[in-house]
Design an enzyme around this catalytic site. Structure first.
Site, short mmCIF file in Angstrom:
data_model
loop_
_atom_site.label_atom_id
_atom_site.label_comp_id
_atom_site.label_asym_id
_atom_site.label_seq_id
_atom_site.Cartn_x
_atom_site.Cartn_y
_atom_site.Cartn_z
N LYS A 1 57.75 57.53 64.90
CA LYS A 1 56.60 57.01 65.65
C LYS A 1 56.98 55.96 66.69
CE LYS A 1 52.90 57.91 62.34
NZ LYS A 1 51.69 57.34 61.71
N ASN B 1 51.56 58.82 67.60
CA ASN B 1 51.53 59.92 66.62
C ASN B 1 51.24 61.25 67.27
OD1 ASN B 1 48.75 59.79 67.12
ND2 ASN B 1 48.22 60.14 64.96
N ALA C 1 55.84 47.42 58.09
CA ALA C 1 56.07 46.99 59.47
C ALA C 1 56.59 48.14 60.33
CB ALA C 1 57.06 45.83 59.48
N ALA D 1 53.05 53.12 61.34
CA ALA D 1 51.70 53.13 60.78
C ALA D 1 51.12 51.72 60.73
CB ALA D 1 51.71 53.76 59.39
#
Length: 481
Positions: free
Chosen positions: A281, A303, A339, A342
């Site tokens: 990501k 995403n 961290a 997400a």
């Protein structure tokens, strides 16, 4: 074209499989090295069954044959006399064995093959042995640990005029099997549903049907991330939706921990869009050629990637989903565990909702970096259980095994709103504890269906609703909880 294979030990089991697919327009592979019985009835069966690929794979290339080379030569010559469509012989087999078969081929076409179960490309000597072989078709099956390694496999034998079957073994090699035509392979190998796999990374005819493997003109979409993408509900749910609505897409898992290196492969394979999960990501933000929606530009993670011209348009629908889910608690204090990408999406959503935010992670430096970039505070990981924020969001993978819990015992959950981003059918240990304490619960599935409803229109141009994704997810996972 499809080649159905199997690891049958008995002649009866082999006969059942060959008969079951006799009317299909498929090849069928027979593994003499795995059969216990090599008597006359076997060769009678081979003689009356059309469209066969016969092999007797040696132990050096992952096969089950344990006899001497004289016996292996005899078995393959007996099989050759039955007139199969192909005989497959490894280049590691003795030269005299291969020479004897080449001399007696008749109408049967011969395959020279190489199987390597350790990662890495063939040596120059192995490549030379393949190209110098007088076979009709070459086959290279290599173990791959990352989808990025499929591009060098794809580029083997650029000047070869004969067909070349290129296979990546292992989960990371799935694209070479599912998109075999893009690898210029004449066919791919599948097993019947529920059958033992003959090689790492194979999948079944039922799974191929769900992917609509043989449907022409479909645009491929990918789920890019670590090994967990193979167990994600995303591919079965999205493919079910595409099939039900006759949408021209298929959705495939892409196993990679080197996503930036994998991007040239995905572009070459014609992927029209990607969904992105851990650990991709954050790294793939740099792959977005020129567009991040204003609301996503400060997230630092994405995403969703949509192919546009020579570049990729990027978005983070995780943020949209969390704003939708947590809006009744706008302004409440929140604690975010983790961290990664997400966590960044969660913090962006909480910022939009006006929630004071605290971040904690095992890696204190990483937590501090994320907190600084999102104007959040931090607490040490060992103090996470002492926080009394109304909102608790777990964005770590802890709990994905059904055993781990990211909160220590004694942490207060009563009266809190708990969201666990772990995506699994059964409630995680954290959610079970929260339910027992009377907390308000949101699962990874609650987050996932909402981000999917925002994501699918970007990927496909067609709308999707939370309700239909919930139904498809329930159908793939089982009855609703």
């Amino acid at each position: 074209m499809i080649c159905v294979t199997g690891a049958e030990r008995s002649l009866e089991a082999l006969a059942r499989r060959l008969q079951a697919h006799a009317a299909d327009e498929t090849l069928q592979e027979v593994r003499l090295d795995l059969l216990r019985d090599h008597g006359g009835p076997l060769f009678e069966l081979l003689a009356r069954t059309p469209r066969l690929v016969v092999t007797c794979r040696g132990h050096a290339e992952g096969g089950g044959f344990k006899g001497d080379e004289a016996r292996r030569t005899e078995l393959l010559r007996l099989a050759l006399a039955c007139g199969p469509e192909y005989i497959d012989v490894e280049i590691s087999a003795p030269a005299h064995l291969r020479a004897a078969l080449f001399a007696e081929r008749g109408q049967t076409r011969l395959i020279s093959s190489l199987h390597r179960f350790e990662p890495g490309l063939p040596s120059p000597e192995e490549l030379r042995a393949l190209t110098d072989s007088p076979a009709d078709l070459l086959k290279v099956a290599l173990a791959v640990e990352d989808a990025a390694d499929l591009l060098p496999l794809m580029e083997l034998f650029p000047r070869e005029q004969r067909p070349v079957l290129r296979l990546g073994m292992g989960d990371a090699g799935l694209l070479s099997r599912a998109l075999y035509r893009r690898f210029a392979s004449p066919w791919t190998y599948l097993v019947p549903p529920g059958a033992v796999l003959v090689a790492p990374g194979q999948f079944s005819t039922a799974e191929a049907q769900a992917m609509r493997l043989e449907h022409p003109g479909l645009t491929s979409l990918g789920l890019v991330g670590g090994s967990q993408v193979m167990s994600s509900p995303g591919p079965p749910v999205y493919n079910r939706l595409f099939s039900r609505r006759s949408l021209p897409f298929r959705y495939l898992p892409v196993v990679t921990r080197r996503p930036l290196e994998a991007m040239p492969l995905l572009e070459r394979l014609g992927f029209g869009g990607l969904t992105v999960t851990m650990p991709a990501k954050e790294p793939l933000v740099s792959a977005a050629a020129g567009w991040l929606r204003p609301a996503d530009s400060k997230v630092g993670a994405l995403n969703t990637l949509v192919r546009q011209g020579d570049g990729w348009l990027a978005a983070n629908t995780d943020v949209d989903a969390l704003v939708n889910l947590l809006s009744p608690w706008a302004g409440e204090e929140a604690l975010v565990l983790g961290a990664g990408g997400a966590a960044r999406a969660a913090l962006a959503a909480l910022t939009e909702l006006g929630c004071p935010r605290t971040v904690t992670a095992r890696n204190a430096d990483r937590a501090q970096h994320v907190a600084s970039s999102t104007r959040s505070s931090t607490v040490p990981w060992e103090d996470r259980g002492r926080q009394t924020c109304r909102l608790l969001l777990n964005t770590t993978p802890v709990g994905s095994d059904g055993l781990g819990d990211p909160l220590p015992r004694g942490a207060q959950l009563r009266g809190r709103v708990v969201l666990d981003a772990v995506l699994r059918w059964e409630p995680t240990p954290l959610l079970r504890r929260a339910r027992a304490a009377g907390a308000i619960l949101f699962s990874g599935a609650d987050w996932w269906v909402r981000q999917g409803a925002a994501q699918l229109p970007l990927l496909t141009g067609y709308p999707a609703t939370v309700a239909e994704l919930e139904l498809d997810l329930a159908a793939c996972w089982g009855e609703p909880r």
